[in-house]
Write a protein that holds these residues in place. Structure first.
Motif, PDB file in Angstrom:
ATOM      1  N   UNK A 268     -28.108 -50.188 -25.530  1.00  0.00           N
ATOM      2  CA  UNK A 268     -27.991 -51.639 -25.568  1.00  0.00           C
ATOM      3  C   UNK A 268     -27.516 -52.157 -24.204  1.00  0.00           C
ATOM      4  N   UNK A 269     -27.520 -53.476 -24.066  1.00  0.00           N
ATOM      5  CA  UNK A 269     -27.193 -54.075 -22.773  1.00  0.00           C
ATOM      6  C   UNK A 269     -25.797 -53.711 -22.304  1.00  0.00           C
ATOM      7  N   UNK A 270     -24.872 -53.709 -23.274  1.00  0.00           N
ATOM      8  CA  UNK A 270     -23.489 -53.397 -22.931  1.00  0.00           C
ATOM      9  C   UNK A 270     -23.399 -52.039 -22.268  1.00  0.00           C
ATOM     10  N   UNK A 271     -24.109 -51.081 -22.858  1.00  0.00           N
ATOM     11  CA  UNK A 271     -23.997 -49.718 -22.383  1.00  0.00           C
ATOM     12  C   UNK A 271     -24.535 -49.559 -20.958  1.00  0.00           C
ATOM     13  N   UNK A 272     -25.535 -50.413 -20.593  1.00  0.00           N
ATOM     14  CA  UNK A 272     -26.092 -50.302 -19.251  1.00  0.00           C
ATOM     15  C   UNK A 272     -25.034 -50.478 -18.169  1.00  0.00           C
ATOM     16  N   UNK A 273     -23.956 -51.167 -18.522  1.00  0.00           N
ATOM     17  CA  UNK A 273     -22.920 -51.390 -17.518  1.00  0.00           C
ATOM     18  C   UNK A 273     -21.844 -50.323 -17.551  1.00  0.00           C
ATOM     19  N   UNK A 274     -21.938 -49.437 -18.536  1.00  0.00           N
ATOM     20  CA  UNK A 274     -20.931 -48.385 -18.625  1.00  0.00           C
ATOM     21  C   UNK A 274     -21.349 -47.196 -17.775  1.00  0.00           C
ATOM     22  N   UNK A 275     -20.354 -46.475 -17.312  1.00  0.00           N
ATOM     23  CA  UNK A 275     -20.630 -45.286 -16.528  1.00  0.00           C
ATOM     24  C   UNK A 275     -20.183 -44.067 -17.328  1.00  0.00           C
ATOM     25  N   UNK A 276     -21.010 -43.055 -17.334  1.00  0.00           N
ATOM     26  CA  UNK A 276     -20.648 -41.820 -18.026  1.00  0.00           C
ATOM     27  C   UNK A 276     -20.650 -40.670 -17.023  1.00  0.00           C
ATOM     28  N   UNK A 277     -19.610 -40.634 -16.211  1.00  0.00           N
ATOM     29  CA  UNK A 277     -19.509 -39.616 -15.160  1.00  0.00           C
ATOM     30  C   UNK A 277     -18.596 -38.480 -15.592  1.00  0.00           C
ATOM     31  N   UNK A 278     -19.151 -37.281 -15.562  1.00  0.00           N
ATOM     32  CA  UNK A 278     -18.346 -36.098 -15.860  1.00  0.00           C
ATOM     33  C   UNK A 278     -18.285 -35.237 -14.606  1.00  0.00           C
ATOM     34  N   UNK A 279     -17.065 -34.931 -14.167  1.00  0.00           N
ATOM     35  CA  UNK A 279     -16.892 -33.989 -13.067  1.00  0.00           C
ATOM     36  C   UNK A 279     -16.529 -32.628 -13.629  1.00  0.00           C
ATOM     37  N   UNK A 280     -17.069 -31.601 -12.994  1.00  0.00           N
ATOM     38  CA  UNK A 280     -16.712 -30.249 -13.410  1.00  0.00           C
ATOM     39  C   UNK A 280     -16.654 -29.362 -12.168  1.00  0.00           C
ATOM     40  N   UNK A 281     -15.677 -28.483 -12.148  1.00  0.00           N
ATOM     41  CA  UNK A 281     -15.537 -27.567 -11.011  1.00  0.00           C
ATOM     42  C   UNK A 281     -16.144 -26.226 -11.414  1.00  0.00           C
ATOM     43  N   UNK A 282     -17.067 -25.755 -10.596  1.00  0.00           N
ATOM     44  CA  UNK A 282     -17.737 -24.482 -10.900  1.00  0.00           C
ATOM     45  C   UNK A 282     -17.882 -23.714  -9.595  1.00  0.00           C
ATOM     46  N   UNK A 283     -16.910 -22.876  -9.311  1.00  0.00           N
ATOM     47  CA  UNK A 283     -16.899 -22.134  -8.039  1.00  0.00           C
ATOM     48  C   UNK A 283     -16.613 -20.665  -8.301  1.00  0.00           C
ATOM     49  N   UNK A 284     -16.929 -19.849  -7.282  1.00  0.00           N
ATOM     50  CA  UNK A 284     -16.671 -18.400  -7.374  1.00  0.00           C
ATOM     51  C   UNK A 284     -17.193 -17.843  -8.691  1.00  0.00           C
ATOM     52  N   UNK A 285     -18.453 -18.207  -9.005  1.00  0.00           N
ATOM     53  CA  UNK A 285     -19.004 -17.858 -10.312  1.00  0.00           C
ATOM     54  C   UNK A 285     -19.076 -16.343 -10.501  1.00  0.00           C
ATOM     55  N   UNK A 286     -18.954 -15.940 -11.734  1.00  0.00           N
ATOM     56  CA  UNK A 286     -19.169 -14.553 -12.146  1.00  0.00           C
ATOM     57  C   UNK A 286     -19.684 -14.624 -13.576  1.00  0.00           C
ATOM     58  N   UNK A 287     -19.946 -13.482 -14.149  1.00  0.00           N
ATOM     59  CA  UNK A 287     -20.557 -13.467 -15.480  1.00  0.00           C
ATOM     60  C   UNK A 287     -19.746 -14.272 -16.496  1.00  0.00           C
ATOM     61  N   UNK A 288     -18.421 -14.072 -16.459  1.00  0.00           N
ATOM     62  CA  UNK A 288     -17.551 -14.744 -17.430  1.00  0.00           C
ATOM     63  C   UNK A 288     -17.606 -16.275 -17.286  1.00  0.00           C
ATOM     64  N   UNK A 289     -17.589 -16.732 -16.035  1.00  0.00           N
ATOM     65  CA  UNK A 289     -17.629 -18.178 -15.793  1.00  0.00           C
ATOM     66  C   UNK A 289     -18.998 -18.757 -16.172  1.00  0.00           C
ATOM     67  N   UNK A 290     -20.066 -17.992 -15.917  1.00  0.00           N
ATOM     68  CA  UNK A 290     -21.411 -18.417 -16.323  1.00  0.00           C
ATOM     69  C   UNK A 290     -21.464 -18.672 -17.821  1.00  0.00           C
ATOM     70  N   UNK A 291     -20.886 -17.737 -18.576  1.00  0.00           N
ATOM     71  CA  UNK A 291     -20.899 -17.860 -20.041  1.00  0.00           C
ATOM     72  C   UNK A 291     -20.123 -19.094 -20.480  1.00  0.00           C
ATOM     73  N   UNK A 292     -18.998 -19.360 -19.815  1.00  0.00           N
ATOM     74  CA  UNK A 292     -18.214 -20.555 -20.145  1.00  0.00           C
ATOM     75  C   UNK A 292     -19.011 -21.820 -19.852  1.00  0.00           C
ATOM     76  N   UNK A 293     -19.653 -21.836 -18.673  1.00  0.00           N
ATOM     77  CA  UNK A 293     -20.405 -23.022 -18.268  1.00  0.00           C
ATOM     78  C   UNK A 293     -21.590 -23.263 -19.210  1.00  0.00           C
ATOM     79  N   UNK A 294     -22.191 -22.184 -19.668  1.00  0.00           N
ATOM     80  CA  UNK A 294     -23.317 -22.283 -20.589  1.00  0.00           C
ATOM     81  C   UNK A 294     -22.867 -22.901 -21.920  1.00  0.00           C
ATOM     82  N   UNK A 295     -21.743 -22.416 -22.418  1.00  0.00           N
ATOM     83  CA  UNK A 295     -21.208 -22.928 -23.676  1.00  0.00           C
ATOM     84  C   UNK A 295     -20.806 -24.398 -23.543  1.00  0.00           C
ATOM     85  N   UNK A 296     -20.213 -24.718 -22.409  1.00  0.00           N
ATOM     86  CA  UNK A 296     -19.842 -26.109 -22.113  1.00  0.00           C
ATOM     87  C   UNK A 296     -21.090 -26.990 -22.136  1.00  0.00           C
TER      88      UNK A 296
END
Ligand code: UDP
Ligand code: MN
Length: 316
Positions: free
Chosen positions: A4-32
């Protein structure tokens, strides 16, 4: 799907930190990613991923797979973790002596303070964002989390949920010995037994202030930029002063600072309900706090978001 029109003015910004990846972090990011997309009804979800070169490749692959699978439209933007860290150097310098376990390795430490300087990293036009850990799993529509911004009072610039372990009872040990009546570092609900001569009276249920957890940080970026109080509080002199006041030596980065800021200036921080950041780490239960652990860990209501912190598995 037309919002709707109202929503067009809303921002849906999600920040996520994903560094020094390894298998375990990949699995977490996938689930997220899976859990985020599965429930999301937001048209203009924008993911902002703070990453390094190698991790960026892996994040992009996981994201594209899940976007295709769930057929949702998601914008994403990558930010270089080293450039981002440069922008918050002064903040890291001020905080590290008090809130890092072994200060010294700059870039590995800067990660844990990025939220405090996100207003410098995000586009100056961006008004609000939510920073989310990789070890988070959604059980509901992220739109409902953004709806929590509507409950901010005019003073609130951040939104965080309570820490659900006695970690701040531990860190504030000396302060609590000097001020035995303080509720800082006590669980949200706790029972006090009145002095001996009042034994016949009922016990009292009091509210404590266990501290805050930074697995989910809601940021009103516009207000953060405009808050003189907050900008002053990031300076070395202030950080020193507040850490000394509470005889505080922590190791959890930004969340240690939010916790102290919440003691000093409660009105800056909106208290997100624990159902939005249901932490699962039980480490402190087996490390000297088995008697009080459950009082801290308690969280009532339908869980909206699980936080599998200290590498804890999230229930299926
Ligand atoms: N993180 C990362 N790479 C690492 C360690 C941490 O990108 O090597 C990011 C990731 O977003 C993670 C967040 O930093 O969710 C905080 O770390 P973590 O969730 O493991 O801490 P905990 O919640 O267990 O205290
Ligand atoms: Mn986490």
């Amino acid at each position: 799907p037309g919002g709707n029109d109202l929503e067009d003015h809303q921002e849906f910004n999600i920040f996520i930190i994903y560094t020094k990846e390894n298998y375990q972090l990949q699995k977490k990011f996938e689930l997220f990613t899976k859990s985020l997309l599965k429930f999301s009804t937001v048209d203009k979800l924008h993911l902002h991923i703070i990453s390094d070169r190698k991790s960026e490749v892996s994040a992009e692959k996981i994201l594209k797979e899940q976007i295709e699978h769930y057929r949702k439209s998601v914008y994403f933007t990558f930010y270089d973790v080293h450039k981002s860290s440069e922008k918050i150097k002064d903040i890291v310098q001020a905080m590290m002596p008090f809130f890092s376990s072994n200060p010294g390795s700059y870039y590995s430490d800067a990660l844990f303070y990025l939220s405090l300087g996100l207003h410098r990293i995000a586009d100056p036009q961006m008004n609000r964002a939510i920073l989310i850990d990789c070890d988070i799993v959604f059980r509901t529509d992220v739109r409902l989390l953004f709806d929590e911004f509507k409950h901010f009072s005019t003073d609130n610039i951040f939104g965080l949920a309570p820490e659900l372990t006695p970690v701040y009872r531990h860190i504030l040990y000396r302060y609590r010995a000097n001020y035995p009546n303080t509720s800082f570092g006590s669980p949200y609900f706790y029972v006090t037994t009145p002095g001996r001569k009042h034994l016949k009276h009922k016990q009292h249920v009091r509210h404590g202030y266990p501290g805050l957890n930074s697995g989910i940080v809601m940021l009103d970026l516009k207000r953060i930029r405009e808050s003189k109080l907050f900008q002053e509080s990031l300076k070395e002199e202030y950080v020193q002063q507040i850490a000394n006041k509470y005889m505080f030596k922590g190791h959890l980065g930004d969340q240690d600072f939010y916790t102290l800021l919440g003691y000093e200036f409660p009105s800056l921080i909106f208290r997100l309900d624990c159902v939005w950041n249901r932490q699962l780490c039980t480490w402190w239960k087996d490390h000297g706090y088995s008697d009080v652990f459950d009082a801290y860990f308690h969280c009532e209501g339908n869980i909206r978001i699980y936080h599998g912190n200290c590498n804890t598995r999230v229930p299926e």
